[in-house]
Write a protein that holds these residues in place. Structure first.
Motif, PDB file in Angstrom:
ATOM      1  N   GLN A   1      -5.521  -0.224   5.660  1.00 23.11           N
ATOM      2  CA  GLN A   1      -6.035   0.810   4.542  1.00 23.11           C
ATOM      3  C   GLN A   1      -6.158  -0.037   3.427  1.00 23.11           C
ATOM      4  O   GLN A   1      -5.258  -0.809   2.958  1.00 23.11           O
ATOM      5  CB  GLN A   1      -5.044   1.894   4.572  1.00 23.11           C
TER       6      GLN A   1
ATOM      7  N   GLN B   1     -12.316   6.678  -2.505  1.00 19.32           N
ATOM      8  CA  GLN B   1     -12.467   6.924  -1.195  1.00 19.32           C
ATOM      9  C   GLN B   1     -13.243   5.432  -0.770  1.00 19.32           C
ATOM     10  O   GLN B   1     -13.046   5.257   0.468  1.00 19.32           O
ATOM     11  CB  GLN B   1     -12.765   8.089  -0.713  1.00 19.32           C
ATOM     12  N   TYR B   2     -13.965   5.164  -1.752  1.00 19.03           N
ATOM     13  CA  TYR B   2     -14.999   4.192  -1.127  1.00 19.03           C
ATOM     14  C   TYR B   2     -14.745   2.763  -2.068  1.00 19.03           C
ATOM     15  O   TYR B   2     -15.516   1.674  -1.898  1.00 19.03           O
ATOM     16  CB  TYR B   2     -16.357   4.569  -1.546  1.00 19.03           C
TER      17      TYR B   2
ATOM     18  N   ASN C   1     -12.171  -4.688   2.166  1.00 18.88           N
ATOM     19  CA  ASN C   1     -12.501  -3.044   2.174  1.00 18.88           C
ATOM     20  C   ASN C   1     -11.611  -2.538   3.544  1.00 18.88           C
ATOM     21  O   ASN C   1     -12.220  -1.537   3.983  1.00 18.88           O
ATOM     22  CB  ASN C   1     -13.897  -2.712   2.286  1.00 18.88           C
TER      23      ASN C   1
END
Lengths: 276, 720
Positions: B530, B620-621, B639
């Motif tokens: 994450q 979130q991105y 990422n």
């Protein structure tokens, strides 16, 4: 760099590698416009970015009609909300000269510095260690001021001085020619001149008082503290300061585009003489 | 212009009163000439136009010119005036204005203008005022009025009324200098009243001529004359219509002057200054065209299959989110240059390592791994050969006086690591600008790394530049660059935890000394981490490049071992030296491969890494961005699944303290100090006498022992 030509300037200054992310860019475009309106500045410059450990400071400056008048500095942590910084004073400079190391990124952070202070008490003089608290905001102000005084530059001819005193942007400035652009003497420090008075009368006779009213970079000490390069063939001239690494000045010869930006840690490179 | 035209008009109005009738006929005849005259001064007339009147396109003056002509013909037929008062007035000033322009302009062409200028002008003046409105109107119309509308009212005012002929004449004279017409245009207007006396015209004419001649005097320095310059300047101002022209009139004047010279120097300037631009553009054009080779189809498949080239644009996109990058165009050019590199060399894998800034030029660096067995031979470097003094000392032993033998043993040069291992795991190519040829950097030696740690120098941009420093750097800029690249890679190349894993091969873990795991491979089961985790905890990142020991290598090399071997092979004399060697040097240990970066040392309370989310507005991105505080300019992003490392900067380590060059070592004790080589002072007189006294005492004591030889020796001593 001028807030009006922000995108182009960022593109031209990208050779140094550190620029802005898209969301910061977008925020800047909007917020600088609002800053200009709210504070009624004549021109707003995006000065640059100081990298801190926790967060970065984004700095902008507002200019009034007289380009050499003291500028108002604003800082922001998110490129949206800008806060005005107090003007720099000598006292601040002295105070912050003892602080070393990186910026924290938190404007309320306080550096502690222990000093020996002589305290008189009832006839006796003894030294006591006093811990002086220096706010990061103060340090920010003095660093920005130092950088401006040392390495903010402008090409010759971009500003001109009127007989009444104020300095204006020269609307007929067409850019430096290629041969001029490669010489250090075509660039001036964007501040009140210090060494100009020391020139001999012969030298002064050759100067044009409306254009040559600032110090040129030629006589900077140490010699060689500027790296001047042509990028993209001869389409762009980039000056990088070695004394304050992170300051990049760019100019496209024969056009009006010029500007400077500082992206760095806000520390002077004192090792410069060893490194040349 | 308004000011100048009104007096003109005054004059024009006044003069016709005095102008004579005979000029009428001339008018009609000269209308033709006027027409031609009209077309020519159009340009100048346009330049002169000022004021509120919107600029008329070039055609309109023509059209207007035609109108006055019509008017001309009309009244020409019925000359006795019943002038259409309204329309006629306006042309006057513009007419005059045009005459002004016409005059200088045409004066350039015809030499005969000047002498006639006076008289026709006068005629013009005469007729313009004499006939009153009609004359004026004719005059004006004949010239064609561009100032028609604006001047109309004024014309009415001033038209037939002015009587201050004498007063204003002088003033007008001056203004009329600009109004000089040439013969053509003037004749048109010279009809009607004879007005002014015969003498006055000549005075007027002379003054005008002299004034104009003065203005047309050529400057001895520049070859220009004020007349032309002013008209050029005004033409330029009227063309461009800048705001607040009066404030920048000096600059405009300068520009016009410079404009004269521009054409001549253009070719020279282009040649010298634009050449490098074109050169680079040509080279970069070649980059873009390299794709168009023969056999495109086949190669296309090959290229897509092999994929040695990294997706530079994708990485650049992610780095841009972090605010790091070189700009899209520049990155694309670098991308193409990398493609060229992979096409010309047998490369297994290639990566855009970063950019190092230099004083004169910058370096763009590509990290490359050659295909198995296709290593190109390294350029033979001159190893720093440290001569041993043993050979010398051996020779000296043959001499009578044995020179003292030094026990300085030159430190053994630590050999560099093999290719594909340790610090030489990858090969690096550099170029100054995309489009320029790629140059391969030599492998790095431990000595270079050790010295590079002690110096801090800017790169100039030229690979063959010498590095002048203390301690002296063994090599030139290409070696220094390579050493810095090695250090930066070792210090800042990180990847998310789990991305790489150790290969399951020979049980290297058993041996302690060579237990460095120096190989890793991609983990096919990597599931990603994450982004939030990557940002919050540094233990989710690991170094995947071996740490460089202080020896300068990644894998420990024991110098003593080697010397022990040597000992057995070489002479026994070596044994003496061996005894004086330092004791067993400890093996240097560094953190093993794939250690998390949370174990990195702090720099004086500054954490070695700064983590950031690329965007706080849209988390979130966002990608996780890692910034090194030890090597400013080193960035890494991830990422979750992908990651990449990048460096952009000057190539130096960060230290909060000043750089201090290392102190000189103490003077080395080369020889064992002893009586043979220790210098002694010459004995003083007292010491000699004391010595002699001692000797004599010894002799006496010897004599008491009844030995004669000592006496002889004593004599010898004394004689020496």
């Amino acid at each position: 760099m001028d807030a009006e030509s922000l995108l182009l300037s960022l593109e031209l200054a990208s050779g140094s590698g550190q620029g802005l992310s898209p969301d910061r860019r977008a925020s800047l475009l909007t917020s600088l416009l609002l800053v200009k309106r709210d504070y009624r500045y004549d021109r707003v410059l995006f000065w640059g970015r100081i990298l801190g450990l926790v967060a970065d400071y984004y700095i902008a400056q507002g200019l009034s009609e007289d380009q050499l008048a003291p500028r108002k500095t604003l800082y922001s942590l998110n490129c949206m909300e800008w806060s005005l910084l107090p003007p720099a004073t000598e006292e601040m400079m002295a105070q912050t000269s003892v602080v070393k190391g990186r910026f924290m990124g938190d404007p309320s952070h306080e550096y502690e510095h222990t000093e020996l202070q002589k305290i008189k008490e009832g006839g006796k003089v003894f030294e006591e260690e006093v811990v002086v608290q220096i706010k990061e905001e103060t340090r920010l102000v003095s660093i920005i001021d130092q950088i401006d005084k040392a390495v903010a530059i402008i090409p010759r001819g971009a500003l001109f001085k009127t007989p009444f005193g104020p300095v204006h942007v020269n609307r007929t400035f067409e850019g430096l020619s290629l041969s001029e652009a490669k010489k250090l003497s075509s660039y001036f420090h964007f501040r009140e001149p210090i060494q100009l008075k020391n020139k001999t009368l012969l030298e002064k006779a050759d100067l044009d008082p409306s254009l040559d009213f600032m110090d040129s970079l030629e006589h900077d000490i140490p010699k060689g503290s500027w790296s001047i390069q042509m990028e993209r063939g001869n389409a762009l001239v980039v000056l990088r300061s070695l004394l304050w690494p992170g300051l990049t000045f760019f100019h496209a010869p024969r056009t009006k585009n010029c500007g400077y930006i500082y992206v760095g840690t806000g520390e002077k490179n004192i090792d410069l003489p060893f490194m040349l | 212009m308004e000011d100048s035209t009104s007096p003109k008009r005054e004059k024009a109005n006044q003069d016709p009163r005095e102008a004579g009738q005979p000029w009428e006929e001339v008018t009609a005849a000269s209308s033709q000439g006027l027409e031609s005259g009209l077309s020519e001064p159009l340009e100048l007339e346009q330049g002169l136009e000022t004021g509120p009147q919107p600029r008329s396109p070039p055609q309109s003056p023509q059209s207007r010119a035609s109108i006055p002509l019509d008017d001309l013909t009309g009244p020409g037929a019925s000359y006795p005036p019943s002038p259409p008062q309204e329309a006629s007035y306006t042309p006057s000033p513009p007419a005059l204005a045009r005459q002004d322009l016409a005059a200088p302009w045409q004066s350039d062409k015809t030499t005969s203008v000047n002498p006639e200028a006076g008289t026709p002008h006068f005629h013009h003046l005469e007729q313009s005022s004499d006939k009153g409105e009609s004359t004026a109107s004719h005059t004006f119309q004949s010239e064609g009025s561009t100032f028609r509308q604006s001047q109309q009212t004024k014309h009415h005012l001033y038209g037939p009324e002015d009587v201050n002929y004498n007063n204003s004449k002088q003033k007008e004279l001056r203004f009329n200098v600009f109004q000089d017409e040439d013969s053509n245009s003037n004749y048109d207007l010279d009809y009607a009243e004879p007005g002014v006396s015969e003498l006055a015209p000549s005075m007027l004419e002379i003054t005008i001529q002299s004034a104009k001649a003065y203005l047309q005097k050529t400057s001895s320095k520049s070859g220009l004359n004020l007349y032309d310059h002013l008209s050029d300047m005004l033409a330029k101002v009227l063309d461009e219509r800048p705001e607040n022209a009066v404030d920048i009139i000096e600059s405009i004047s300068q520009d016009v002057k410079m404009g004269h010279f521009r054409k001549k120097l253009d070719t020279l300037q282009n040649e010298n200054e634009m050449l490098p631009t074109y050169e680079i553009a040509e080279k970069q054009r070649a980059l873009f065209l390299q794709g168009n080779l023969e056999g495109a189809d086949q190669e296309l498949e090959d290229e897509i299959a092999e994929n040695a080239l990294p997706n530079v644009m994708e990485s650049a996109f992610y780095f841009e989110q972090a605010g790091v990058g070189l700009g899209t165009d520049e990155t694309y050019r670098i991308f193409l240059a990398l493609k060229q590199l992979t096409d010309t060399h047998p490369i297994q894998r290639c990566r855009f390592w970063g950019k190092i800034l230099g004083l004169e030029m910058n370096y763009i660096i590509a990290e490359v791994e050659f295909r198995e067995g296709e290593d190109e031979e390294d350029v033979e470097e001159e190893d720093v050969i440290e001569e041993r003094d043993d050979a010398d000392s051996e020779a000296d032993e043959d001499d009578e006086d044995q020179l003292p033998r030094t026990f300085y043993k030159t430190p053994q040069a630590i050999p560099k690591e093999e290719n594909r291992t340790g610090a030489n795991k990858y090969v690096y190519f550099v170029c100054n600008e995309p489009g320029r040829p790629w140059v391969k950097l030599p492998s790095v030696t431990p000595a270079q790394i050790v010295t590079a740690r002690k110096i801090k120098k800017f790169f100039t941009g030229r690979l063959d530049a010498p590095i002048i420093s203390y301690p002296p750097f063994p090599g030139n800029e290409s070696n220094y660059l390579r050493a810095q690249i090695a250090r930066i890679s070792a210090g800042t190349h990180v990847s998310p935890l789990g991305f790489y894993q150790f290969g399951e091969e020979e049980g290297e873990e058993e041996e302690e000394v060579e237990g460095r795991r120096d190989s890793y491979e991609e983990n096919p089961d990597f599931e990603g981490i994450q982004v939030i985790d990557l940002v919050e905890s540094l233990s989710n990142w690991v170094h995947h490049v071996q740490h460089i020991l202080s020896q300068g290598r990644c894998n420990w090399f024991n110098p003593i071992q080697k010397s022990e071997e040597e000992e057995e092979e070489e002479d026994e004399e070596k044994e003496e030296e061996k005894g004086e060697e330092p004791d067993y040097t400890e093996q240097e240990v560094g953190p093993p491969l794939l250690t998390p970066i949370s174990e990195d040392l702090e720099i004086q309370n500054i954490p070695p890494w700064t983590t950031r989310l690329s965007s706080n507005l849209i988390p979130q991105y966002a990608v996780a961005v890692l910034r090194s505080n030890l090597w400013p300019g080193a960035y890494a992003f991830s990422n979750g699944k992908k990651f990449e490392n990048f460096y952009i900067g000057w190539g130096h380590k960060y230290s909060p303290d000043n750089y201090t060059p290392p102190a000189l070592p103490p003077v080395y004790q080369e020889y064992p100090s002893g009586a043979e080589i220790t210098e002694m002072d010459d004995p003083t007189v007292e010491e000699e006498q004391a010595f002699r006294a001692a000797q004599e005492a010894a002799v006496l004591s010897a004599e008491e022992n009844e030995e004669t030889e000592e006496d002889e020796e004593e004599d010898d001593y004394d004689q020496e």
